[in-house]
Scaffold this motif. Structure first.
Motif, PDB file in Angstrom:
ATOM      1  N   PRO B  75       0.913  -1.199   0.005  1.00  0.00           N
ATOM      2  CA  PRO B  75       0.069  -0.218   0.151  1.00  0.00           C
ATOM      3  C   PRO B  75       0.925   1.389   0.077  1.00  0.00           C
ATOM      4  O   PRO B  75       0.365   2.333  -0.653  1.00  0.00           O
ATOM      5  CB  PRO B  75      -0.857  -0.184   1.137  1.00  0.00           C
ATOM      6  CG  PRO B  75      -0.246  -0.983   2.098  1.00  0.00           C
ATOM      7  CD  PRO B  75       0.689  -2.089   1.196  1.00  0.00           C
ATOM      8  N   THR B  99     -11.334  -3.855  -6.098  1.00  0.00           N
ATOM      9  CA  THR B  99     -10.619  -5.026  -5.746  1.00  0.00           C
ATOM     10  C   THR B  99     -10.195  -5.226  -4.349  1.00  0.00           C
ATOM     11  O   THR B  99     -10.225  -4.257  -3.606  1.00  0.00           O
ATOM     12  CB  THR B  99      -9.471  -5.423  -6.554  1.00  0.00           C
ATOM     13  OG1 THR B  99      -8.513  -4.384  -6.505  1.00  0.00           O
ATOM     14  CG2 THR B  99     -10.079  -5.507  -8.190  1.00  0.00           C
ATOM     15  N   TYR B 100      -9.713  -6.335  -3.833  1.00  0.00           N
ATOM     16  CA  TYR B 100      -9.120  -6.216  -2.494  1.00  0.00           C
ATOM     17  C   TYR B 100      -7.881  -5.375  -2.401  1.00  0.00           C
ATOM     18  O   TYR B 100      -7.580  -4.856  -1.277  1.00  0.00           O
ATOM     19  CB  TYR B 100      -8.577  -7.795  -2.012  1.00  0.00           C
ATOM     20  CG  TYR B 100      -9.964  -8.666  -1.611  1.00  0.00           C
ATOM     21  CD1 TYR B 100     -11.299  -8.199  -1.721  1.00  0.00           C
ATOM     22  CD2 TYR B 100      -9.641  -9.677  -0.888  1.00  0.00           C
ATOM     23  CE1 TYR B 100     -12.501  -9.034  -1.565  1.00  0.00           C
ATOM     24  CE2 TYR B 100     -10.806 -10.388  -0.129  1.00  0.00           C
ATOM     25  CZ  TYR B 100     -12.008 -10.164  -0.655  1.00  0.00           C
ATOM     26  OH  TYR B 100     -13.009 -10.833  -0.183  1.00  0.00           O
ATOM     27  N   GLN B 101      -7.149  -5.291  -3.627  1.00  0.00           N
ATOM     28  CA  GLN B 101      -5.878  -4.605  -3.449  1.00  0.00           C
ATOM     29  C   GLN B 101      -6.325  -2.991  -3.352  1.00  0.00           C
ATOM     30  O   GLN B 101      -5.808  -2.036  -2.902  1.00  0.00           O
ATOM     31  CB  GLN B 101      -5.160  -4.739  -4.730  1.00  0.00           C
ATOM     32  CG  GLN B 101      -3.804  -4.167  -4.826  1.00  0.00           C
ATOM     33  CD  GLN B 101      -3.009  -4.622  -5.780  1.00  0.00           C
ATOM     34  OE1 GLN B 101      -2.614  -5.859  -5.868  1.00  0.00           O
ATOM     35  NE2 GLN B 101      -2.531  -3.835  -6.951  1.00  0.00           N
ATOM     36  N   ARG B 103      -9.052  -1.650  -2.115  1.00  0.00           N
ATOM     37  CA  ARG B 103      -9.628  -1.599  -0.826  1.00  0.00           C
ATOM     38  C   ARG B 103      -8.337  -1.301   0.125  1.00  0.00           C
ATOM     39  O   ARG B 103      -8.444  -0.717   1.496  1.00  0.00           O
ATOM     40  CB  ARG B 103     -10.312  -2.602  -0.138  1.00  0.00           C
ATOM     41  CG  ARG B 103     -11.438  -3.050  -0.942  1.00  0.00           C
ATOM     42  CD  ARG B 103     -11.831  -4.364  -0.743  1.00  0.00           C
ATOM     43  NE  ARG B 103     -12.206  -4.689   0.569  1.00  0.00           N
ATOM     44  CZ  ARG B 103     -13.523  -5.169   1.060  1.00  0.00           C
ATOM     45  NH1 ARG B 103     -14.461  -5.522   0.328  1.00  0.00           N
ATOM     46  NH2 ARG B 103     -13.915  -5.524   2.163  1.00  0.00           N
ATOM     47  N   ASP B 104      -7.150  -1.731  -0.196  1.00  0.00           N
ATOM     48  CA  ASP B 104      -5.944  -1.825   0.670  1.00  0.00           C
ATOM     49  C   ASP B 104      -5.402  -0.405   0.609  1.00  0.00           C
ATOM     50  O   ASP B 104      -4.715   0.082   1.674  1.00  0.00           O
ATOM     51  CB  ASP B 104      -4.988  -3.248   0.417  1.00  0.00           C
ATOM     52  CG  ASP B 104      -4.107  -3.326   1.435  1.00  0.00           C
ATOM     53  OD1 ASP B 104      -4.574  -3.266   2.671  1.00  0.00           O
ATOM     54  OD2 ASP B 104      -2.839  -3.164   1.061  1.00  0.00           O
ATOM     55  N   PHE B 105      -5.025   0.092  -0.642  1.00  0.00           N
ATOM     56  CA  PHE B 105      -4.304   1.525  -0.871  1.00  0.00           C
ATOM     57  C   PHE B 105      -5.406   2.650  -1.013  1.00  0.00           C
ATOM     58  O   PHE B 105      -4.856   3.878  -0.865  1.00  0.00           O
ATOM     59  CB  PHE B 105      -3.349   1.295  -1.876  1.00  0.00           C
ATOM     60  CG  PHE B 105      -3.870   1.511  -3.249  1.00  0.00           C
ATOM     61  CD1 PHE B 105      -4.148   2.518  -4.113  1.00  0.00           C
ATOM     62  CD2 PHE B 105      -4.093   0.190  -4.117  1.00  0.00           C
ATOM     63  CE1 PHE B 105      -4.669   2.681  -5.321  1.00  0.00           C
ATOM     64  CE2 PHE B 105      -4.660   0.157  -5.187  1.00  0.00           C
ATOM     65  CZ  PHE B 105      -4.871   1.482  -5.958  1.00  0.00           C
ATOM     66  N   PRO B 107      -8.134   4.044  -0.110  1.00  0.00           N
ATOM     67  CA  PRO B 107      -8.315   4.892   1.106  1.00  0.00           C
ATOM     68  C   PRO B 107      -7.311   5.740   1.656  1.00  0.00           C
ATOM     69  O   PRO B 107      -7.390   6.844   2.005  1.00  0.00           O
ATOM     70  CB  PRO B 107      -8.918   3.984   2.147  1.00  0.00           C
ATOM     71  CG  PRO B 107      -9.505   2.712   1.514  1.00  0.00           C
ATOM     72  CD  PRO B 107      -8.513   2.382   0.345  1.00  0.00           C
ATOM     73  N   LYS B 108      -6.080   5.000   1.658  1.00  0.00           N
ATOM     74  CA  LYS B 108      -5.073   5.615   2.137  1.00  0.00           C
ATOM     75  C   LYS B 108      -4.479   7.005   1.224  1.00  0.00           C
ATOM     76  O   LYS B 108      -4.128   8.079   1.628  1.00  0.00           O
ATOM     77  CB  LYS B 108      -3.887   4.815   2.373  1.00  0.00           C
ATOM     78  CG  LYS B 108      -2.264   4.987   2.526  1.00  0.00           C
ATOM     79  CD  LYS B 108      -1.392   3.993   2.694  1.00  0.00           C
ATOM     80  CE  LYS B 108      -0.155   4.273   2.769  1.00  0.00           C
ATOM     81  NZ  LYS B 108       0.304   4.837   3.909  1.00  0.00           N
TER      82      LYS B 108
END
Lengths: 258, 331
Positions: B75, B99-101, B103-105, B107-108
């Motif tokens: 991320p 995607t899950y990816q 969702r991981d970066f 928002p950051k």
């Protein structure tokens, strides 16, 4: 090992949802409430880590007075104390501003881990935990299925799509968003329920926090509504025997799939 | 408007995630509506093979962000590489697949820029030239119209299937290819990813099943699974489940349908006591014929069912098994 668990209270899954009078949200009056399911798994994971490594489990929850019930439920299972963020200005905040409020509220706390459920059953943003990590300047990972505490680090199993996983190491403190199914959440014991009443909850409002800029949503829900059907559904009615006969007939001669 | 739209592509070790085409299609449609250039950003270590996949696609510029530290997704790497690009280009909108990816970066990345991220949208519409995004809330029981506030860029992700990847328009010549300078400090990357792996060899390939009987929370207890099993046997079907059933270990994980399980499109899908949360629907909505049996008339599963029975599955399923047996014996 001190762990902060971010809990959200959401309408229970059994709730019949109705759009409110101005069409901007659901009518909250007749709803029953429960802890957001993925957060229940996050709480359980925190309690297990506390049992192994000692320390405190601190519950942090944003919402009106009813939220205290969710915090007490977590106390009954073994959490130690709570931070309740309650202010009309916190109502229906987006993920970014919710994370701002939480980040400010936990500033004086010393923690090793922050756990959240991977998403909420109501808005389903799946963002608050990740944004919280960014605002606190600490690492994060999402959709976690297993946690191992190492020396100053944590090793987690992250779920990827289509049955794939990946081990990821990150330094503490860190934010982890927890996937449902990581554990089997406990039930509260009677002793726990009795003890829950004495545990402290600190309630903070907007004026207790140094938020700087105003809480202005970056995304605004304008309207909520029941989705239009995308398919013409034939509803079969009658006794169980009648609907079974109708269904077999239709699957055989109309859809031709059996 | 008209400042440009940036689509972020996703791949694992050079294999493009097919939802990238869905995001590109969303980008093409939004660019047509709002004007401005369309850019696609790809991040990684050696992107020459991936570049070819975009050579005939309609977009203005393919931005290649290559760096040793982007070889494996993190991320921090993704955020730190994209942030200066977004600040330099100032797009109106940044579009991704949910995607899950992402969702991981995402928002950051959005928070680092002080911007909002409208995640998991199922579509958009234009009101006075401004996009309003449509999201599902309460696990798909309701929809919400969401509008972005404040200054662009606006970050948006779309649910798998919201747009059709096979409708991506092509053009000749294809996009201009522009390498983008990436400078990354290794110490800024604090998460250390290891090998990707699969838990066990998937024993059950549900994607090959012609008929699937799937169970959800409505089955109530592991003791009731033999009832669903019996229905599956009569139909010659595979038994499958929504996530909560597998979380409870009532059925093994390899029988799970949905975003974290298998994606199936059988000719007949019978959903027993499944409410139809988004995460489940994305794994089975392509089924030819869908039957839903559920006691809650407002369960979202009925929105995509061809045949619906509002009732107690513990009464309906035994009657259904009996009827199917009778019909079988007639032959």
């Amino acid at each position: 090992m001190n762990i902060i668990v971010c809990l959200k209270q959401v309408p229970s899954r059994e709730s019949i949802l109705r759009v409110n009078a101005d069409g901007t949200w659901v009518d909250e009056q007749d709803l029953s409430w429960e802890i957001n399911e993925p957060d229940v798994y996050a709480l359980e994971e925190a309690l297990r880590l506390k049992e192994r490594f000692g320390g405190e489990v601190i519950i942090c929850s944003v919402g009106p007075a009813r939220v205290q019930q969710a915090i007490r439920e977590a106390f009954a299972k073994g959490a130690d104390r709570g931070i309740h963020l309650n202010d009309p200005a916190f109502e229906r905040l987006d993920a970014y501003n919710t994370a701002r409020v939480i980040a400010e509220a936990i500033k004086g706390e010393s923690y090793d881990l922050i756990l959240t459920g991977l998403q909420s059953d109501d808005f389903g943003f799946a963002q608050t935990g990740v944004i919280l990590a960014e605002l606190l300047g600490i690492p994060h990972t999402t959709i976690v299925m297993e946690i191992h505490i190492l020396d100053g680090k944590v090793k987690v199993k992250r779920e990827l799509e289509a049955g794939w996983f990946q081990w990821i190491e990150l330094p503490l403190p860190a934010v982890l968003t927890i996937q449902s199914g990581i554990n089997h959440p406990r039930y509260a014991t009677l002793k726990g329920i009795m003890g829950a009443k004495k545990k402290p909850i600190r309630t903070l409002g907007r004026d207790d926090l140094h938020l700087g800029e105003a809480l202005l949503n970056l995304q605004q829900v304008e309207k909520v509504y029941i989705p239009q059907k995308t398919k013409e559904t034939q509803l079969l009615e009658g006794s169980p025997e009648e609907v079974a006969a109708q269904l077999v007939e239709k699957l055989k001669h109309e859809a031709k799939v059996i | 408007m008209g400042r440009g739209i940036l689509v972020i592509a996703e791949h694992i070790e050079g294999r493009l995630n097919p939802t990238t085409w869905e995001a590109l299609r969303a980008g093409q449609l939004l660019t047509d509506a709002l004007g401005g250039p369309l850019w696609v950003a790809v991040l990684g270590k050696d992107l020459s093979a991936l570049t070819a996949a975009f050579s005939d696609k309609r977009c203005d510029e393919l931005l290649l962000l290559e760096h040793e530290l982007l070889a494996t997704y993190t991320p921090e790497g993704t955020t730190l590489a994209l942030r200066p690009l977004i600040e330099a280009r100032q797009p109106q909108m940044v579009i991704m697949s949910h995607t899950y990816q992402v969702r991981d970066f995402a928002p950051k990345l959005a928070a680092a820029l002080g911007r909002g991220f409208i995640s998991d949208c199922i579509g958009y519409r234009l009101e006075d030239g401004h996009p309003v995004f449509i999201r599902q809330i309460f696990q798909g029981k309701m929809n919400a119209d969401v509008r972005v506030q404040g200054d662009p860029p606006y970050f948006v992700s779309f649910q798998a299937g919201a747009f059709r990847g096979d409708e991506v328009e092509t053009s000749t010549p294809g996009p201009t290819i522009t390498p983008v300078e990436v400078s990354l400090d290794p110490s800024a990357i604090r998460t250390h990813p290891m090998e990707r792996f699969r838990e066990a060899k998937q024993a059950v390939d549900l994607t090959q099943a012609e008929i699937i009987v799937a169970i959800g929370r409505g089955i109530k207890s592991a003791d009731n699974i033999p009832l669903a099993q019996e229905l599956a046997e009569v139909l010659g079907a595979e038994l499958a489940a929504s996530r909560p059933i597998c979380d409870n270990e009532w059925l093994p994980m390899d029988r799970q349908i949905g975003s974290s399980g298998q994606t199936v499109a059988p000719k007949l899908y019978i959903a027993l006591g499944i409410s139809g949360a988004i995460q489940h629907i994305v794994g089975m909505k392509g089924s030819k014929t869908i039957v839903a049996i559920n006691k809650d008339p407002e369960a979202p599963i009925f929105d995509i069912a061809d045949y619906g029975i509002v009732g107690d599955l513990f009464e309906v399923v035994p009657a259904l098994i009996k009827k199917l047996r009778e019909v079988k014996e007639e032959h």
